[in-house]
Design an enzyme around this catalytic site. Structure first.
Site, mmCIF file in Angstrom:
data_model
loop_
_atom_site.group_PDB
_atom_site.id
_atom_site.type_symbol
_atom_site.label_atom_id
_atom_site.label_comp_id
_atom_site.label_asym_id
_atom_site.label_seq_id
_atom_site.Cartn_x
_atom_site.Cartn_y
_atom_site.Cartn_z
ATOM 1 N N LYS A 79 19.651 6.405 22.500
ATOM 2 C CA LYS A 79 19.305 6.275 21.090
ATOM 3 C C LYS A 79 19.611 7.592 20.357
ATOM 4 O O LYS A 79 20.754 8.012 20.311
ATOM 5 C CB LYS A 79 17.849 5.829 20.976
ATOM 6 C CG LYS A 79 17.510 4.636 21.892
ATOM 7 C CD LYS A 79 18.310 3.411 21.532
ATOM 8 C CE LYS A 79 18.213 2.203 22.432
ATOM 9 N NZ LYS A 79 17.457 2.132 23.621
ATOM 10 N N ASP A 118 6.736 7.882 25.586
ATOM 11 C CA ASP A 118 8.123 7.535 25.305
ATOM 12 C C ASP A 118 8.419 8.063 23.902
ATOM 13 O O ASP A 118 7.920 7.532 22.908
ATOM 14 C CB ASP A 118 8.294 6.013 25.399
ATOM 15 C CG ASP A 118 9.734 5.567 25.163
ATOM 16 O OD1 ASP A 118 10.460 6.282 24.436
ATOM 17 O OD2 ASP A 118 10.126 4.508 25.674
ATOM 18 N N TYR A 127 8.547 -1.255 23.941
ATOM 19 C CA TYR A 127 9.860 -1.872 24.139
ATOM 20 C C TYR A 127 9.737 -2.984 25.198
ATOM 21 O O TYR A 127 9.130 -2.774 26.258
ATOM 22 C CB TYR A 127 10.858 -0.796 24.570
ATOM 23 C CG TYR A 127 12.171 -1.360 25.022
ATOM 24 C CD1 TYR A 127 12.925 -2.168 24.183
ATOM 25 C CD2 TYR A 127 12.656 -1.097 26.298
ATOM 26 C CE1 TYR A 127 14.130 -2.703 24.604
ATOM 27 C CE2 TYR A 127 13.861 -1.615 26.732
ATOM 28 C CZ TYR A 127 14.587 -2.424 25.876
ATOM 29 O OH TYR A 127 15.780 -2.961 26.303
ATOM 30 N N ARG A 173 25.615 13.641 43.118
ATOM 31 C CA ARG A 173 24.403 12.851 42.861
ATOM 32 C C ARG A 173 23.187 13.776 42.845
ATOM 33 O O ARG A 173 22.266 13.630 42.053
ATOM 34 C CB ARG A 173 24.249 11.745 43.929
ATOM 35 C CG ARG A 173 22.839 11.171 43.989
ATOM 36 C CD ARG A 173 22.747 9.825 44.705
ATOM 37 N NE ARG A 173 23.477 9.731 45.949
ATOM 38 C CZ ARG A 173 23.123 10.341 47.093
ATOM 39 N NH1 ARG A 173 22.049 11.101 47.159
ATOM 40 N NH2 ARG A 173 23.863 10.201 48.175
HETATM 41 C C1 PLP Z 1 11.504 2.876 23.012
HETATM 42 C C2 PLP Z 1 12.470 2.543 24.115
HETATM 43 N N1 PLP Z 1 12.245 3.007 25.352
HETATM 44 C C3 PLP Z 1 13.090 2.725 26.377
HETATM 45 C C4 PLP Z 1 14.204 1.936 26.202
HETATM 46 C C5 PLP Z 1 15.112 1.632 27.360
HETATM 47 O O1 PLP Z 1 16.234 2.443 27.310
HETATM 48 P P1 PLP Z 1 17.715 2.050 27.830
HETATM 49 O O2 PLP Z 1 18.168 0.870 27.013
HETATM 50 O O3 PLP Z 1 18.494 3.292 27.616
HETATM 51 O O4 PLP Z 1 17.565 1.703 29.269
HETATM 52 C C6 PLP Z 1 14.484 1.442 24.925
HETATM 53 C C7 PLP Z 1 15.678 0.617 24.687
HETATM 54 O O5 PLP Z 1 15.849 0.032 23.642
HETATM 55 C C8 PLP Z 1 13.594 1.747 23.856
HETATM 56 O O6 PLP Z 1 13.800 1.297 22.610
#
Ligand code: PLP
Length: 396
Positions: free
Chosen positions: A213, A188, A115, A63
């Protein structure tokens, strides 16, 4: 080892090598014992010690630190131009680590498109349960940050391009304003990836990813990532990563590391295919508006052209026929799969208002109900075009 925390080790980023070389090699020396060119999946949960508290090779418990995870962390940190990189079990757990290092009562300024799960985490989990406040700001006007800033403000959180409206924000201009106010800028970078945009170079303090992604790129691993050059933030993050334990498994790290090797070639094809699809959407009678930063008419086009290498594989569009037309389009594709998520080799289509962004309904981040979002994959573009055109013909 850096600073006072024995868990925190900064990565030396081999910047003399190009991006494509680092995507394949950074953090991945040949296996010392066998000469294997692929980083092994290191499944051991614990590691031998020479004497109590003195690990043989720097690892003690998985971990806290794991060789496969470290290779992956070093690689992605290098691609983002970061000294520190931390892998998490999901994009949201990576974001959660950043919110956890804020003290209760702190305020986060959030771009007014993001998101849905990020908003839910900030607003419902950290907002209602841990006393973090949030305010949505139109970040196309960086000066508005000054108006919204309070003595409790600590962080500006933005996506660019945003999910799902594909808005573009000027990372350099926002960072200048926020730094003057004494705050931290988190970008992000999930949609752009480090191949198309490097926020730390543009003045941001932290980059976060849903590695689920484009980094993973094959819809087979859920993961998150945080990269930074800020040592004190990195000290907090390494502490939280270990203390909370939202870490990816060694196999997940292997998959993400394998995926990232082809990030540059995949992104080139995603961008090429998206541009051709945008041209077709713009010509179709059923479509009222196409949202793609590569279009000259897009309000963020000039900023995108300045801060991105290309415009990405994500496209949204609105339908003249409203929500029912959107539903008909997303349920009538064959090559595009109706599914959440994005950024992988296969093309996906979705209706954000009732899928990925349901959790922002009724908030300042609510999305239009006639909106369709597509994640353009790397299949034959002619197949993608004819599939979309026949689905649009069902729009009514
Ligand atoms: C732009 C963006 N940031 C963060 C996330 C969250 O990521 P995760 O689904 O891997 O937890 C997503 C998920 O779709 C996203 O599209």
């Amino acid at each position: 080892m850096m600073g006072g925390d024995p868990l925190l080790s900064g990565f030396e980023s081999p910047t003399e090598f190009g991006f494509e070389t680092r995507a394949i090699r950074a953090g991945q020396p040949h296996d010392q014992r066998t000469g294997g060119v692929v980083t092994p999946i290191s499944m051991s949960t614990t590691f031998a010690q020479d004497s109590p508290g003195v690990p043989k090779n720097g690892y003690e418990y998985s971990r806290t630190g794991n060789p496969t995870r470290h290779a992956y962390e070093a690689c992605v940190a290098s691609l983002e131009g970061a000294k520190y990189g931390f892998a998490f079990a999901s994009g949201l757990s990576a974001e959660d680590a950043l919110f956890r290092q804020l003290t209760p009562g702190s305020q986060i300024l959030l771009g007014n498109d993001a998101y849905g799960g990020t908003f839910r985490l900030i607003d419902s989990v950290h907002g209602k349960k841990s006393g973090l406040a949030n305010t949505a700001v139109d970040l196309t006007q960086p000066e508005q940050i000054k108006e919204a800033w309070t003595p409790e403000s600590r962080m500006v959180w933005l996506e660019t391009p945003t999910n799902p409206m594909l808005s573009v924000f000027d990372i350099r201009a926002i960072s200048d304003v926020v730094h003057e106010l004494g705050g931290v800028v988190v970008v992000d970078n999930t949609f752009a990836t480090p191949y198309l945009q490097q926020p730390l170079d543009l003045g941001a303090d932290v980059v976060v990813h849903s590695a689920t992604k484009y980094i993973g790129g094959h819809s087979d691993v859920v993961g998150g990532f945080v990269a930074t050059n800020n040592e004190s933030l990195a000290e907090d993050l390494v502490y939280i990563q270990n203390a909370v334990g939202a870490i990816p498994s060694p196999f997940d790290c292997y998959l993400a590391l394998r995926g990232v090797k082809t990030l540059p070639v995949r992104m080139d094809r995603h961008c090429e295919n998206a541009q051709q699809i945008v041209a077709v959407l713009n010509d179709h009678d059923a479509v009222s508006q196409v949202l793609y930063p590569g279009m000259k008419e897009h309000p963020g086009h000039e900023i995108a052209a300045k801060q991105m290498k290309n415009f990405g594989g994500m496209v949204s569009f609105r339908l003249k026929g409203g929500q029912s037309a959107a539903e008909r389009v997303v349920t009538n594709t064959e090559v595009f799969t109706l599914a959440e998520s994005l950024g992988a080799v296969e093309s996906l289509i979705e209706h954000p208002g009732v899928m990925t962004h349901l959790s922002v309904a009724g908030s300042a981040l609510e999305v239009p109900d006639d909106l369709v979002r597509i994640s353009v994959g790397i299949e034959s573009v002619s197949d993608l075009v004819s599939d979309l055109v026949q689905a649009l013909d069902h729009a009514g």
